[in-house]
Design a protein around this motif. Structure first.
Motif, PDB file in Angstrom:
ATOM      1  N   LEU A   1       4.027   9.542   0.421  1.00 22.67           N
ATOM      2  CA  LEU A   1       4.677   9.684   1.721  1.00 22.67           C
ATOM      3  C   LEU A   1       5.802   8.661   1.840  1.00 22.67           C
ATOM      4  O   LEU A   1       5.599   7.467   1.606  1.00 22.67           O
ATOM      5  CB  LEU A   1       3.641   9.487   2.830  1.00 22.67           C
ATOM      6  CG  LEU A   1       3.962  10.077   4.203  1.00 22.67           C
ATOM      7  CD1 LEU A   1       4.151  11.590   4.126  1.00 22.67           C
ATOM      8  CD2 LEU A   1       2.835   9.739   5.185  1.00 22.67           C
ATOM      9  N   ASP A   2       6.968   9.128   2.216  1.00 20.12           N
ATOM     10  CA  ASP A   2       8.173   8.299   2.247  1.00 20.12           C
ATOM     11  C   ASP A   2       8.499   7.928   3.694  1.00 20.12           C
ATOM     12  O   ASP A   2       8.833   8.787   4.516  1.00 20.12           O
ATOM     13  CB  ASP A   2       9.332   9.074   1.616  1.00 20.12           C
ATOM     14  CG  ASP A   2      10.545   8.209   1.369  1.00 20.12           C
ATOM     15  OD1 ASP A   2      11.011   7.564   2.336  1.00 20.12           O
ATOM     16  OD2 ASP A   2      11.038   8.172   0.224  1.00 20.12           O
ATOM     17  N   ALA A   3       8.407   6.635   4.008  1.00 21.05           N
ATOM     18  CA  ALA A   3       8.609   6.163   5.379  1.00 21.05           C
ATOM     19  C   ALA A   3      10.030   6.433   5.870  1.00 21.05           C
ATOM     20  O   ALA A   3      10.239   6.766   7.044  1.00 21.05           O
ATOM     21  CB  ALA A   3       8.298   4.666   5.458  1.00 21.05           C
ATOM     22  N   GLU A   4      11.009   6.302   4.991  1.00 22.75           N
ATOM     23  CA  GLU A   4      12.392   6.537   5.406  1.00 22.75           C
ATOM     24  C   GLU A   4      12.618   8.002   5.764  1.00 22.75           C
ATOM     25  O   GLU A   4      13.256   8.320   6.771  1.00 22.75           O
ATOM     26  CB  GLU A   4      13.352   6.114   4.293  1.00 22.75           C
ATOM     27  CG  GLU A   4      14.819   6.285   4.665  1.00 22.75           C
ATOM     28  CD  GLU A   4      15.761   5.733   3.615  1.00 22.75           C
ATOM     29  OE1 GLU A   4      16.985   5.967   3.763  1.00 22.75           O
ATOM     30  OE2 GLU A   4      15.297   5.103   2.656  1.00 22.75           O
ATOM     31  N   LYS A   5      12.063   8.905   4.958  1.00 22.10           N
ATOM     32  CA  LYS A   5      12.209  10.333   5.250  1.00 22.10           C
ATOM     33  C   LYS A   5      11.518  10.682   6.571  1.00 22.10           C
ATOM     34  O   LYS A   5      12.035  11.487   7.355  1.00 22.10           O
ATOM     35  CB  LYS A   5      11.639  11.163   4.101  1.00 22.10           C
ATOM     36  CG  LYS A   5      12.454  11.088   2.821  1.00 22.10           C
ATOM     37  CD  LYS A   5      11.836  11.917   1.701  1.00 22.10           C
ATOM     38  CE  LYS A   5      12.676  11.836   0.425  1.00 22.10           C
ATOM     39  NZ  LYS A   5      12.081  12.630  -0.679  1.00 22.10           N
TER      40      LYS A   5
ATOM     41  N   SER B   1       0.836  -1.201   0.000  1.00 18.59           N
ATOM     42  CA  SER B   1       0.000   0.000   0.000  1.00 18.59           C
ATOM     43  C   SER B   1       0.871   1.253   0.000  1.00 18.59           C
ATOM     44  O   SER B   1       2.038   1.227   0.414  1.00 18.59           O
ATOM     45  CB  SER B   1      -0.914   0.011   1.227  1.00 18.59           C
ATOM     46  OG  SER B   1      -1.744  -1.126   1.237  1.00 18.59           O
ATOM     47  N   ARG B   2       0.281   2.364  -0.465  1.00 21.87           N
ATOM     48  CA  ARG B   2       0.993   3.636  -0.491  1.00 21.87           C
ATOM     49  C   ARG B   2       0.054   4.749  -0.010  1.00 21.87           C
ATOM     50  O   ARG B   2      -1.162   4.577   0.020  1.00 21.87           O
ATOM     51  CB  ARG B   2       1.508   3.947  -1.901  1.00 21.87           C
ATOM     52  CG  ARG B   2       2.466   2.902  -2.445  1.00 21.87           C
ATOM     53  CD  ARG B   2       3.122   3.350  -3.732  1.00 21.87           C
ATOM     54  NE  ARG B   2       2.164   3.554  -4.821  1.00 21.87           N
ATOM     55  CZ  ARG B   2       2.493   4.030  -6.030  1.00 21.87           C
ATOM     56  NH1 ARG B   2       3.761   4.359  -6.268  1.00 21.87           N
ATOM     57  NH2 ARG B   2       1.589   4.181  -6.960  1.00 21.87           N
ATOM     58  N   ILE B   3       0.643   5.881   0.342  1.00 22.04           N
ATOM     59  CA  ILE B   3      -0.127   7.029   0.815  1.00 22.04           C
ATOM     60  C   ILE B   3       0.213   8.226  -0.070  1.00 22.04           C
ATOM     61  O   ILE B   3       1.319   8.777  -0.006  1.00 22.04           O
ATOM     62  CB  ILE B   3       0.201   7.348   2.295  1.00 22.04           C
ATOM     63  CG1 ILE B   3      -0.116   6.137   3.174  1.00 22.04           C
ATOM     64  CG2 ILE B   3      -0.573   8.582   2.761  1.00 22.04           C
ATOM     65  CD1 ILE B   3       0.451   6.214   4.579  1.00 22.04           C
ATOM     66  N   ARG B   4      -0.730   8.596  -0.914  1.00 23.47           N
ATOM     67  CA  ARG B   4      -0.525   9.727  -1.837  1.00 23.47           C
ATOM     68  C   ARG B   4      -0.858  11.037  -1.114  1.00 23.47           C
ATOM     69  O   ARG B   4      -1.854  11.148  -0.414  1.00 23.47           O
ATOM     70  CB  ARG B   4      -1.400   9.550  -3.082  1.00 23.47           C
ATOM     71  CG  ARG B   4      -1.236  10.638  -4.130  1.00 23.47           C
ATOM     72  CD  ARG B   4      -1.846  10.197  -5.465  1.00 23.47           C
ATOM     73  NE  ARG B   4      -3.151   9.582  -5.275  1.00 23.47           N
ATOM     74  CZ  ARG B   4      -4.296  10.271  -5.192  1.00 23.47           C
ATOM     75  NH1 ARG B   4      -4.284  11.594  -5.261  1.00 23.47           N
ATOM     76  NH2 ARG B   4      -5.448   9.636  -5.035  1.00 23.47           N
TER      77      ARG B   4
END
Length: 379
Positions: A159-163, A115-118
């Motif tokens: 949304l970037d989890a690492e950032k 899944s991703r979060i736009r």
């Protein structure tokens, strides 16, 4: 406290056999220690959050929400209270002028992993103290306003989890001195690309290992897209679905609906300890006990956890697991389960969807299946 007294009720239950009393009294149970340390962690993280929120009040970084204790330590059955990691999920909400859009991945036969979060900017022309990211020129935005979330915490609008993880680690280190209890604890933030692990060491006492993972709530439910579980091969814009908040709520529901002296946590702790090192994971054992607890609740017989003989309960739990292994089937606790307590809030497709067999992979791996059967039969 009353909570600790309830979790550590006198073991010499009049309904127990001598074997049950001897077994229970020989084991150093972790419940009291876990409960006490969990409360300490909750207070420390709550104080940290307040300081972070004050620092970020006029920024366009994610809005940090109160963290939720999850996992074995907060649920009260952690296998080793001295080495326990205290996991907390910190929900994120979009800052002003932004919105999150969850794009669920392929559910397959389990939770959606890809899944991703736009992230999108929204019109704020009618609001004060903010330039509209949509209708203001880039030059004016650049000169007069901090960059949008799209330019700081996203990769290709996702949304970037690492950032997020690296930003939060830096934030914690920069604000820790302002946390009220900071003079009582030394802080060490360990590097991670997916979460924030903090070692909090008091002036005298054992170090607390606190892991903050991040999540975005799905449909106002107890299901989140989160930065864990981690698959290092996935892109950093991947946010797997997780049920950890729903699981923690279920254990709180059980605690509220069992009588003093309930041994469900002792059973889970002992079973996971006995099976450690086998192909039967703590997660599997937890699911078994959750199913057994759920059946007790449906049958209005939660009293068995405080009245039935301790060893007999252990035998019943392991027999249930053996049955599941023999038929190669155990249903996912939440997916396709329409009989859960109303306190557990699930997305509509969870309750109405088809049941999911979490043992499906055992059918594809006969050696693992045989090893699991052997471990239970030996017991």
């Amino acid at each position: 406290s009353n909570e600790e007294d309830a979790s550590e009720e006198e073991d010499n239950n009049e309904n127990w056999s001598d074997d049950s009393r001897k077994l229970s009294n020989r084991i150093l149970w972790p419940m009291k220690t876990l409960a006490r340390r969990s409360r300490v962690v909750e207070q420390l993280v709550a104080e940290l959050l307040q300081v972070c929120q004050k620092r970020l009040s006029k920024s366009f970084f994610p809005e940090l929400q109160p963290a939720i204790g999850v996992g074995s330590a907060f649920e009260g059955w952690g296998p080793d209270e001295e080495e326990a990691d205290y996991y907390m999920l910190m929900p994120l909400k979009p800052p002003r002028g932004h919105s999150f859009h969850l794009e669920l991945g392929d559910m397959g036969y389990m939770l959606a992993r890809d899944s991703r979060i736009r992230v999108e900017t929204q019109c704020t022309c009618t609001e004060k103290d903010i330039l509209c990211f949509v209708h203001t020129s880039e030059d004016e935005l650049w000169e007069n306003q901090d960059p949008s979330l799209l330019h700081t915490m996203c990769t290709n609008s996702y949304l970037d989890a690492e950032k997020i993880a690296l930003w939060f680690q830096d934030l914690v280190k920069s604000v820790w001195a302002a946390v009220p209890q900071s003079h009582h604890y030394s802080l060490k933030v360990l590097p991670s690309c997916w979460f924030c692990r903090m070692w909090l060491t008091p002036v005298s006492g054992r170090t607390l290992s606190v892991v903050i993972m991040f999540g975005v709530q799905q449909d106002n439910s107890d299901i989140y897209l989160s930065t864990m579980p981690v698959n290092t091969l996935d892109p950093s814009t991947t946010w797997p679905q997780t049920c950890v908040v729903a699981e923690a709520k279920f254990f709180r529901f059980v605690a509220q609906n069992t009588q003093p002296g309930s041994v469900h946590l002792k059973c889970l702790y002992l079973c996971t300890s006995i099976l450690e090192g086998t192909t039967i994971s703590a997660t599997t054992m937890k699911r078994v006990v959750m199913h057994y607890l759920h059946q007790s609740w449906l049958q209005k017989d939660m009293a068995i956890w405080s009245k039935r003989d301790f060893v007999k309960l252990l035998q019943d739990i392991l027999s249930f697991l053996l049955c599941c292994l023999e038929i190669n089937r155990m249903d996912h606790f939440f997916m396709g389960n329409d009989s859960l307590p109303e306190e557990i809030i699930l997305p509509p497709d969870f309750r109405t969807g088809e049941k999911v067999n979490v043992f499906q992979r055992l059918q594809e791996h006969p050696h693992a299946h045989a090893s699991a059967l052997s471990a239970i039969c030996e017991l």
